[in-house]
Enzyme design. Sequence first.
Site, PDB file in Angstrom:
ATOM      1  N   ARG A 253       0.858  -1.182   0.000  1.00  0.00           N
ATOM      2  CA  ARG A 253       0.000   0.000   0.000  1.00  0.00           C
ATOM      3  C   ARG A 253       0.897   1.236   0.000  1.00  0.00           C
ATOM      4  NH1 ARG A 253      -3.448  -2.719  -1.590  1.00  0.00           N
ATOM      5  NH2 ARG A 253      -5.483  -3.220  -0.677  1.00  0.00           N
TER       6      ARG A 253
ATOM      7  N   GLU B  28      -4.034   6.977  -4.985  1.00  0.00           N
ATOM      8  CA  GLU B  28      -4.142   6.105  -6.148  1.00  0.00           C
ATOM      9  C   GLU B  28      -5.361   6.583  -6.937  1.00  0.00           C
ATOM     10  OE1 GLU B  28      -4.338   1.562  -5.900  1.00  0.00           O
ATOM     11  OE2 GLU B  28      -2.673   2.130  -4.588  1.00  0.00           O
TER      12      GLU B  28
ATOM     13  N   HIS C  90      -2.157  -0.611  -9.845  1.00  0.00           N
ATOM     14  CA  HIS C  90      -2.702  -1.624  -8.931  1.00  0.00           C
ATOM     15  C   HIS C  90      -2.997  -2.915  -9.712  1.00  0.00           C
ATOM     16  CE1 HIS C  90      -4.449  -1.672  -4.682  1.00  0.00           C
ATOM     17  NE2 HIS C  90      -4.460  -2.930  -5.080  1.00  0.00           N
TER      18      HIS C  90
HETATM   19  N1  NAD Z   1      -1.209  -4.574  -5.309  1.00  0.00           N
HETATM   20  C1  NAD Z   1      -2.268  -5.330  -5.148  1.00  0.00           C
HETATM   21  O1  NAD Z   1      -3.066  -5.508  -6.055  1.00  0.00           O
HETATM   22  C2  NAD Z   1      -2.493  -6.029  -3.829  1.00  0.00           C
HETATM   23  C3  NAD Z   1      -3.307  -7.170  -3.764  1.00  0.00           C
HETATM   24  C4  NAD Z   1      -3.426  -7.859  -2.558  1.00  0.00           C
HETATM   25  C5  NAD Z   1      -2.774  -7.393  -1.419  1.00  0.00           C
HETATM   26  N2  NAD Z   1      -2.041  -6.237  -1.504  1.00  0.00           N
HETATM   27  C6  NAD Z   1      -1.306  -5.741  -0.329  1.00  0.00           C
HETATM   28  O2  NAD Z   1      -0.218  -6.628  -0.098  1.00  0.00           O
HETATM   29  C7  NAD Z   1       0.119  -6.603   1.303  1.00  0.00           C
HETATM   30  C8  NAD Z   1       0.147  -8.041   1.823  1.00  0.00           C
HETATM   31  O3  NAD Z   1      -1.175  -8.600   1.754  1.00  0.00           O
HETATM   32  P1  NAD Z   1      -1.484  -9.986   2.485  1.00  0.00           P
HETATM   33  O4  NAD Z   1      -2.877 -10.349   2.221  1.00  0.00           O
HETATM   34  O5  NAD Z   1      -0.383 -10.934   2.137  1.00  0.00           O
HETATM   35  O6  NAD Z   1      -1.288  -9.528   3.998  1.00  0.00           O
HETATM   36  P2  NAD Z   1      -1.567 -10.377   5.335  1.00  0.00           P
HETATM   37  O7  NAD Z   1      -2.917 -10.090   5.847  1.00  0.00           O
HETATM   38  O8  NAD Z   1      -1.172 -11.796   5.155  1.00  0.00           O
HETATM   39  O9  NAD Z   1      -0.506  -9.649   6.286  1.00  0.00           O
HETATM   40  C9  NAD Z   1      -0.495  -9.938   7.642  1.00  0.00           C
HETATM   41  C10 NAD Z   1       0.921 -10.269   8.059  1.00  0.00           C
HETATM   42  O10 NAD Z   1       1.808  -9.163   7.828  1.00  0.00           O
HETATM   43  C11 NAD Z   1       2.869  -9.237   8.774  1.00  0.00           C
HETATM   44  N3  NAD Z   1       2.995  -7.951   9.453  1.00  0.00           N
HETATM   45  C12 NAD Z   1       2.094  -7.367  10.282  1.00  0.00           C
HETATM   46  N4  NAD Z   1       2.593  -6.215  10.772  1.00  0.00           N
HETATM   47  C13 NAD Z   1       3.831  -6.069  10.238  1.00  0.00           C
HETATM   48  C14 NAD Z   1       4.857  -5.090  10.380  1.00  0.00           C
HETATM   49  N5  NAD Z   1       4.704  -4.040  11.193  1.00  0.00           N
HETATM   50  N6  NAD Z   1       5.995  -5.252   9.682  1.00  0.00           N
HETATM   51  C15 NAD Z   1       6.172  -6.301   8.881  1.00  0.00           C
HETATM   52  N7  NAD Z   1       5.247  -7.294   8.727  1.00  0.00           N
HETATM   53  C16 NAD Z   1       4.099  -7.154   9.398  1.00  0.00           C
HETATM   54  C17 NAD Z   1       2.509 -10.321   9.759  1.00  0.00           C
HETATM   55  O11 NAD Z   1       3.229 -11.495   9.406  1.00  0.00           O
HETATM   56  C18 NAD Z   1       1.039 -10.557   9.554  1.00  0.00           C
HETATM   57  O12 NAD Z   1       0.629 -11.860   9.843  1.00  0.00           O
HETATM   58  C19 NAD Z   1      -0.935  -5.732   1.970  1.00  0.00           C
HETATM   59  O13 NAD Z   1      -0.444  -4.425   2.115  1.00  0.00           O
HETATM   60  C20 NAD Z   1      -2.077  -5.733   0.977  1.00  0.00           C
HETATM   61  O14 NAD Z   1      -2.891  -4.596   1.112  1.00  0.00           O
HETATM   62  C21 NAD Z   1      -1.884  -5.570  -2.672  1.00  0.00           C
END
Ligand code: NAD
Length: 330
Positions: free
Chosen positions: A241, A269, A288
Amino acid sequence: VKGVLAMASHLPPLLFGAAERAELRAEVDFDTVLTEFGSARAKAALADADILITGWECPPVDAAALAAAPKLRAVVHAAGSVKGHVGPEVFARGITVSSAAWANALPVAEYAVAMILLAGKNTFAIARRHRETRARVDLIRDYPEIGNYGRTVGIIGASLVGRAVLRLLAPFDLELLVHDPYLSTTDADELGAELVGLDQLCRRSHVLSIHAPALPETRRMVDAGRLALLPDGATLINTARGSLVDQDALENELRTGRISAVLDVTEPEVLPAGSALWDLPNLVVTPHLAGSVGTELRRMGASALAEVSRIVAGQPLRHEVRAAALATLA
Ligand SMILES: NC(=O)c1ccc[n+]([C@@H]2O[C@H](COP(=O)([O-])OP(=O)(O)OC[C@H]3O[C@@H](n4cnc5c(N)ncnc54)[C@H](O)[C@@H]3O)[C@@H](O)[C@H]2O)c1
Protein backbone atom coordinates in the site's frame (compact mmCIF):
# COMPACT_ATOMS: atom_id res chain seq x y z
CA VAL A 1 -28.07 -24.64 2.96
CA LYS A 2 -28.73 -21.40 1.10
CA GLY A 3 -25.96 -19.14 -0.21
CA VAL A 4 -26.58 -15.55 -1.27
CA LEU A 5 -24.21 -13.38 -3.33
CA ALA A 6 -23.34 -9.82 -2.27
CA MET A 7 -20.83 -7.90 -4.41
CA ALA A 8 -20.60 -5.63 -7.45
CA SER A 9 -23.18 -6.94 -9.92
CA HIS A 10 -20.71 -7.50 -12.79
CA LEU A 11 -18.45 -9.80 -10.74
CA PRO A 12 -20.18 -13.23 -10.50
CA PRO A 13 -19.56 -14.27 -14.15
CA LEU A 14 -15.92 -13.23 -13.75
CA LEU A 15 -15.43 -15.10 -10.46
CA PHE A 16 -17.38 -18.31 -10.92
CA GLY A 17 -16.88 -20.82 -13.72
CA ALA A 18 -19.64 -22.97 -15.19
CA ALA A 19 -18.44 -26.21 -13.56
CA GLU A 20 -18.27 -24.67 -10.09
CA ARG A 21 -21.69 -23.06 -10.50
CA ALA A 22 -23.19 -26.38 -11.59
CA GLU A 23 -21.88 -28.09 -8.49
CA LEU A 24 -23.62 -25.62 -6.16
CA ARG A 25 -26.72 -24.92 -8.24
CA ALA A 26 -29.02 -26.31 -5.55
CA GLU A 27 -27.50 -24.19 -2.79
CA VAL A 28 -26.59 -20.89 -4.48
CA ASP A 29 -28.74 -18.69 -6.72
CA PHE A 30 -25.99 -17.29 -8.95
CA ASP A 31 -28.43 -15.00 -10.78
CA THR A 32 -29.38 -12.92 -7.73
CA VAL A 33 -26.65 -10.52 -6.65
CA LEU A 34 -27.18 -8.14 -3.73
CA THR A 35 -25.44 -4.78 -4.03
CA GLU A 36 -27.18 -3.32 -0.94
CA PHE A 37 -28.87 -4.76 2.15
CA GLY A 38 -31.63 -2.18 2.68
CA SER A 39 -34.29 -2.96 0.05
CA ALA A 40 -37.23 -5.35 0.45
CA ARG A 41 -35.65 -7.60 -2.20
CA ALA A 42 -32.37 -7.73 -0.28
CA LYS A 43 -34.12 -8.38 3.03
CA ALA A 44 -36.10 -11.24 1.50
CA ALA A 45 -32.87 -12.83 0.25
CA LEU A 46 -31.11 -12.27 3.58
CA ALA A 47 -34.01 -13.83 5.52
CA ASP A 48 -33.17 -17.23 3.97
CA ALA A 49 -29.39 -16.92 3.82
CA ASP A 50 -27.16 -19.37 5.70
CA ILE A 51 -24.04 -18.22 3.86
CA LEU A 52 -23.21 -14.81 2.43
CA ILE A 53 -20.80 -15.12 -0.50
CA THR A 54 -19.19 -11.72 -0.75
CA GLY A 55 -16.90 -9.98 -3.22
CA TRP A 56 -15.47 -6.54 -4.02
CA GLU A 57 -17.92 -3.70 -3.26
CA CYS A 58 -19.98 -5.79 -0.85
CA PRO A 59 -21.84 -3.36 1.41
CA PRO A 60 -20.97 -3.48 5.14
CA VAL A 61 -22.53 -6.46 6.93
CA ASP A 62 -23.72 -4.15 9.72
CA ALA A 63 -26.24 -4.55 12.56
CA ALA A 64 -29.20 -3.91 10.24
CA ALA A 65 -28.02 -6.48 7.68
CA LEU A 66 -27.40 -9.01 10.46
CA ALA A 67 -30.87 -8.40 11.91
CA ALA A 68 -32.31 -9.18 8.47
CA ALA A 69 -30.29 -12.43 8.30
CA PRO A 70 -31.26 -14.53 11.34
CA LYS A 71 -29.94 -17.80 9.84
CA LEU A 72 -26.59 -16.45 8.69
CA ARG A 73 -23.68 -18.58 9.89
CA ALA A 74 -20.85 -17.83 7.46
CA VAL A 75 -19.49 -14.96 5.39
CA VAL A 76 -17.30 -16.38 2.61
CA HIS A 77 -15.33 -13.69 0.82
CA ALA A 78 -14.32 -14.25 -2.83
CA ALA A 79 -11.54 -11.65 -2.54
CA GLY A 80 -8.77 -10.63 -0.11
CA SER A 81 -9.28 -8.33 2.86
CA VAL A 82 -12.59 -8.63 4.73
CA LYS A 83 -12.00 -5.41 6.66
CA GLY A 84 -14.17 -3.34 4.32
CA HIS A 85 -17.41 -5.19 5.01
CA VAL A 86 -16.93 -7.44 8.08
CA GLY A 87 -16.84 -5.73 11.48
CA PRO A 88 -16.75 -6.95 15.10
CA GLU A 89 -20.54 -7.43 15.17
CA VAL A 90 -20.25 -10.27 12.63
CA PHE A 91 -17.75 -12.17 14.81
CA ALA A 92 -19.73 -11.29 17.95
CA ARG A 93 -22.71 -13.20 16.56
CA GLY A 94 -20.53 -16.26 16.09
CA ILE A 95 -20.62 -16.06 12.31
CA THR A 96 -17.66 -17.78 10.68
CA VAL A 97 -15.63 -15.67 8.26
CA SER A 98 -13.50 -16.99 5.41
CA SER A 99 -11.39 -15.15 2.84
CA ALA A 100 -9.71 -15.90 -0.48
CA ALA A 101 -6.75 -13.69 0.51
CA TRP A 102 -4.36 -16.57 -0.20
CA ALA A 103 -5.67 -16.73 -3.79
CA ASN A 104 -5.36 -12.96 -4.20
CA ALA A 105 -1.83 -13.13 -2.76
CA LEU A 106 -0.50 -15.44 -5.49
CA PRO A 107 -0.70 -13.01 -8.46
CA VAL A 108 0.80 -10.27 -6.27
CA ALA A 109 3.69 -12.58 -5.40
CA GLU A 110 4.15 -13.57 -9.05
CA TYR A 111 4.25 -9.91 -10.06
CA ALA A 112 6.72 -9.06 -7.29
CA VAL A 113 8.99 -11.99 -8.21
CA ALA A 114 8.95 -10.95 -11.87
CA MET A 115 9.89 -7.39 -10.92
CA ILE A 116 12.55 -8.56 -8.43
CA LEU A 117 14.29 -10.66 -11.09
CA LEU A 118 14.03 -7.90 -13.73
CA ALA A 119 15.38 -5.39 -11.19
CA GLY A 120 18.30 -7.72 -10.50
CA LYS A 121 19.49 -7.19 -14.07
CA ASN A 122 18.63 -3.46 -14.00
CA THR A 123 16.33 -4.27 -16.91
CA PHE A 124 14.24 -1.10 -17.08
CA ALA A 125 17.19 1.32 -16.96
CA ILE A 126 19.19 -0.66 -19.49
CA ALA A 127 16.20 -0.98 -21.87
CA ARG A 128 15.67 2.79 -21.59
CA ARG A 129 19.33 3.50 -22.35
CA HIS A 130 19.25 1.07 -25.27
CA ARG A 131 16.21 2.79 -26.75
CA GLU A 132 17.77 6.22 -26.29
CA THR A 133 21.20 5.38 -27.72
CA ARG A 134 20.19 2.74 -30.28
CA ALA A 135 23.70 1.39 -29.83
CA ARG A 136 25.42 -1.62 -28.33
CA VAL A 137 25.46 -1.47 -24.51
CA ASP A 138 28.73 -2.64 -22.93
CA LEU A 139 27.13 -4.59 -20.10
CA ILE A 140 30.31 -6.11 -18.70
CA ARG A 141 32.10 -2.77 -18.50
CA ASP A 142 29.19 -0.53 -17.48
CA TYR A 143 27.16 -2.81 -15.21
CA PRO A 144 29.57 -5.01 -13.23
CA GLU A 145 27.19 -5.09 -10.25
CA ILE A 146 24.03 -6.42 -11.94
CA GLY A 147 22.76 -10.01 -11.99
CA ASN A 148 20.67 -12.48 -10.04
CA TYR A 149 23.57 -14.61 -8.77
CA GLY A 150 24.31 -14.19 -5.08
CA ARG A 151 22.43 -10.91 -4.77
CA THR A 152 20.47 -9.88 -1.72
CA VAL A 153 16.69 -9.50 -1.81
CA GLY A 154 14.88 -8.08 1.24
CA ILE A 155 11.23 -8.83 1.99
CA ILE A 156 9.26 -6.65 4.41
CA GLY A 157 6.39 -8.66 5.89
CA ALA A 158 6.00 -12.45 5.99
CA SER A 159 2.37 -11.93 5.01
CA LEU A 160 0.52 -14.28 2.66
CA VAL A 161 2.12 -12.38 -0.21
CA GLY A 162 5.54 -12.11 1.46
CA ARG A 163 5.64 -15.86 2.19
CA ALA A 164 4.59 -16.69 -1.37
CA VAL A 165 7.36 -14.42 -2.69
CA LEU A 166 9.93 -16.18 -0.50
CA ARG A 167 8.70 -19.61 -1.63
CA LEU A 168 8.82 -18.59 -5.30
CA LEU A 169 12.33 -17.12 -4.90
CA ALA A 170 13.69 -20.22 -3.15
CA PRO A 171 15.02 -21.93 -6.35
CA PHE A 172 17.15 -18.91 -7.34
CA ASP A 173 20.73 -18.24 -6.21
CA LEU A 174 19.70 -15.25 -4.12
CA GLU A 175 20.39 -14.30 -0.53
CA LEU A 176 16.97 -13.72 1.08
CA LEU A 177 16.33 -11.42 4.04
CA VAL A 178 13.01 -10.92 5.79
CA HIS A 179 11.75 -8.40 8.32
CA ASP A 180 8.56 -9.08 10.29
CA PRO A 181 8.03 -8.41 14.00
CA TYR A 182 5.67 -11.42 14.19
CA LEU A 183 8.06 -13.94 12.59
CA SER A 184 10.31 -16.31 14.57
CA THR A 185 13.82 -17.23 13.49
CA THR A 186 12.63 -20.83 13.03
CA ASP A 187 9.82 -19.71 10.71
CA ALA A 188 12.27 -17.51 8.77
CA ASP A 189 14.65 -20.50 8.45
CA GLU A 190 11.81 -22.57 7.03
CA LEU A 191 11.15 -19.80 4.50
CA GLY A 192 14.83 -19.88 3.52
CA ALA A 193 15.40 -16.32 4.70
CA GLU A 194 17.47 -14.56 7.34
CA LEU A 195 15.35 -12.65 9.87
CA VAL A 196 16.77 -9.14 10.32
CA GLY A 197 15.76 -5.72 11.62
CA LEU A 198 14.32 -3.21 9.18
CA ASP A 199 17.40 -0.98 9.10
CA GLN A 200 19.70 -3.91 8.41
CA LEU A 201 17.32 -5.15 5.71
CA CYS A 202 17.48 -1.73 4.01
CA ARG A 203 21.27 -1.54 4.33
CA ARG A 204 21.85 -4.95 2.71
CA SER A 205 19.09 -5.30 0.07
CA HIS A 206 19.79 -4.71 -3.62
CA VAL A 207 16.11 -5.26 -4.17
CA LEU A 208 13.62 -4.46 -1.43
CA SER A 209 10.02 -5.65 -1.80
CA ILE A 210 7.29 -4.44 0.55
CA HIS A 211 4.53 -6.88 1.61
CA ALA A 212 3.33 -5.68 5.02
CA PRO A 213 -0.29 -4.62 5.59
CA ALA A 214 -1.33 -0.98 5.90
CA LEU A 215 -1.66 -0.48 9.67
CA PRO A 216 -0.99 2.55 11.90
CA GLU A 217 2.38 1.02 12.83
CA THR A 218 3.45 0.40 9.23
CA ARG A 219 2.63 3.91 8.02
CA ARG A 220 5.74 5.34 6.31
CA MET A 221 7.90 2.54 7.69
CA VAL A 222 10.10 3.12 4.63
CA ASP A 223 11.00 6.75 5.31
CA ALA A 224 13.81 9.09 4.23
CA GLY A 225 16.27 7.58 6.69
CA ARG A 226 15.63 4.01 5.54
CA LEU A 227 15.71 4.96 1.84
CA ALA A 228 19.13 6.52 2.48
CA LEU A 229 20.33 3.16 3.86
CA LEU A 230 19.65 1.36 0.56
CA PRO A 231 22.80 0.53 -1.40
CA ASP A 232 23.54 2.55 -4.57
CA GLY A 233 21.67 1.04 -7.51
CA ALA A 234 19.04 -0.61 -5.30
CA THR A 235 15.42 -1.04 -6.42
CA LEU A 236 12.43 -0.55 -4.14
CA ILE A 237 9.28 -2.48 -5.11
CA ASN A 238 5.95 -1.68 -3.46
CA THR A 239 2.91 -3.83 -4.18
CA ALA A 240 1.52 -3.42 -0.64
CA ARG A 241 0.00 0.00 0.00
CA GLY A 242 1.20 3.53 -0.74
CA SER A 243 1.00 4.49 2.94
CA LEU A 244 3.98 2.26 3.82
CA VAL A 245 6.41 4.53 1.94
CA ASP A 246 7.16 8.20 2.52
CA GLN A 247 6.45 9.13 -1.07
CA ASP A 248 7.98 12.62 -0.91
CA ALA A 249 11.19 11.15 0.47
CA LEU A 250 11.12 8.51 -2.26
CA GLU A 251 10.67 11.20 -4.92
CA ASN A 252 13.72 13.05 -3.55
CA GLU A 253 15.82 9.88 -3.48
CA LEU A 254 14.73 8.90 -7.00
CA ARG A 255 15.62 12.38 -8.30
CA THR A 256 19.26 11.79 -7.37
CA GLY A 257 19.22 8.73 -9.65
CA ARG A 258 20.83 6.69 -6.86
CA ILE A 259 18.03 4.11 -6.64
CA SER A 260 15.09 2.92 -8.77
CA ALA A 261 11.55 1.98 -7.86
CA VAL A 262 8.54 -0.01 -9.02
CA LEU A 263 5.26 1.16 -7.51
CA ASP A 264 2.02 -0.77 -8.03
CA VAL A 265 0.44 1.26 -5.23
CA THR A 266 0.75 4.96 -4.46
CA GLU A 267 -0.79 7.68 -2.31
CA PRO A 268 -3.18 8.75 -3.66
CA GLU A 269 -4.14 6.11 -6.15
CA VAL A 270 -4.14 7.30 -8.98
CA LEU A 271 -1.27 9.83 -8.67
CA PRO A 272 -2.34 13.39 -9.58
CA ALA A 273 -1.79 14.15 -13.27
CA GLY A 274 0.73 16.83 -12.27
CA SER A 275 2.78 14.59 -9.95
CA ALA A 276 6.50 14.77 -10.67
CA LEU A 277 6.68 11.00 -10.14
CA TRP A 278 5.18 10.42 -13.62
CA ASP A 279 8.28 11.95 -15.21
CA LEU A 280 11.00 10.13 -13.26
CA PRO A 281 12.83 7.79 -15.65
CA ASN A 282 13.93 5.44 -12.83
CA LEU A 283 10.38 4.80 -11.63
CA VAL A 284 7.90 2.28 -13.09
CA VAL A 285 4.30 2.88 -11.97
CA THR A 286 1.59 0.27 -12.60
CA PRO A 287 -2.11 0.82 -11.84
CA HIS A 288 -2.70 -1.62 -8.93
CA LEU A 289 -2.06 -4.43 -11.39
CA ALA A 290 -0.40 -6.97 -9.12
CA GLY A 291 -3.53 -8.38 -7.45
CA SER A 292 -6.16 -10.52 -9.12
CA VAL A 293 -7.15 -9.32 -12.59
CA GLY A 294 -8.59 -11.05 -15.64
CA THR A 295 -8.27 -14.84 -15.37
CA GLU A 296 -6.99 -14.52 -11.80
CA LEU A 297 -10.45 -13.64 -10.48
CA ARG A 298 -11.43 -17.22 -11.13
CA ARG A 299 -8.94 -18.49 -8.56
CA MET A 300 -10.61 -16.34 -5.87
CA GLY A 301 -14.06 -17.49 -6.98
CA ALA A 302 -13.03 -21.15 -6.94
CA SER A 303 -11.52 -20.72 -3.48
CA ALA A 304 -14.74 -19.20 -2.13
CA LEU A 305 -16.99 -21.87 -3.67
CA ALA A 306 -14.73 -24.62 -2.33
CA GLU A 307 -15.28 -23.11 1.13
CA VAL A 308 -19.06 -23.10 0.52
CA SER A 309 -18.87 -26.76 -0.52
CA ARG A 310 -17.02 -27.55 2.71
CA ILE A 311 -19.78 -25.89 4.74
CA VAL A 312 -22.41 -27.83 2.79
CA ALA A 313 -20.49 -31.08 3.46
CA GLY A 314 -20.02 -30.24 7.15
CA GLN A 315 -16.23 -30.03 6.77
CA PRO A 316 -13.99 -27.44 8.44
CA LEU A 317 -13.12 -24.29 6.49
CA ARG A 318 -9.61 -23.99 5.10
CA HIS A 319 -9.28 -20.22 5.03
CA GLU A 320 -11.03 -18.97 8.14
CA VAL A 321 -10.31 -15.41 9.31
CA ARG A 322 -10.15 -15.16 13.11
CA ALA A 323 -11.29 -11.97 14.82
CA ALA A 324 -8.16 -11.94 16.99
CA ALA A 325 -5.89 -11.83 13.91
CA LEU A 326 -7.65 -8.88 12.24
CA ALA A 327 -5.48 -6.21 13.87
CA THR A 328 -2.34 -7.40 12.08
CA LEU A 329 -3.95 -8.50 8.78
CA ALA A 330 -4.25 -6.57 5.51
N1 NAD B 1 -1.21 -4.57 -5.31
C1 NAD B 1 -2.27 -5.33 -5.15
O1 NAD B 1 -3.07 -5.51 -6.06
C2 NAD B 1 -2.49 -6.03 -3.83
C3 NAD B 1 -3.31 -7.17 -3.76
C4 NAD B 1 -3.43 -7.86 -2.56
C5 NAD B 1 -2.77 -7.39 -1.42
N2 NAD B 1 -2.04 -6.24 -1.50
C6 NAD B 1 -1.31 -5.74 -0.33
O2 NAD B 1 -0.22 -6.63 -0.10
C7 NAD B 1 0.12 -6.60 1.30
C8 NAD B 1 0.15 -8.04 1.82
O3 NAD B 1 -1.17 -8.60 1.75
P1 NAD B 1 -1.48 -9.99 2.48
O4 NAD B 1 -2.88 -10.35 2.22
O5 NAD B 1 -0.38 -10.93 2.14
O6 NAD B 1 -1.29 -9.53 4.00
P2 NAD B 1 -1.57 -10.38 5.34
O7 NAD B 1 -2.92 -10.09 5.85
O8 NAD B 1 -1.17 -11.80 5.16
O9 NAD B 1 -0.51 -9.65 6.29
C9 NAD B 1 -0.49 -9.94 7.64
C10 NAD B 1 0.92 -10.27 8.06
O10 NAD B 1 1.81 -9.16 7.83
C11 NAD B 1 2.87 -9.24 8.77
N3 NAD B 1 3.00 -7.95 9.45
C12 NAD B 1 2.09 -7.37 10.28
N4 NAD B 1 2.59 -6.22 10.77
C13 NAD B 1 3.83 -6.07 10.24
C14 NAD B 1 4.86 -5.09 10.38
N5 NAD B 1 4.70 -4.04 11.19
N6 NAD B 1 5.99 -5.25 9.68
C15 NAD B 1 6.17 -6.30 8.88
N7 NAD B 1 5.25 -7.29 8.73
C16 NAD B 1 4.10 -7.15 9.40
C17 NAD B 1 2.51 -10.32 9.76
O11 NAD B 1 3.23 -11.50 9.41
C18 NAD B 1 1.04 -10.56 9.55
O12 NAD B 1 0.63 -11.86 9.84
C19 NAD B 1 -0.94 -5.73 1.97
O13 NAD B 1 -0.44 -4.43 2.11
C20 NAD B 1 -2.08 -5.73 0.98
O14 NAD B 1 -2.89 -4.60 1.11
C21 NAD B 1 -1.88 -5.57 -2.67
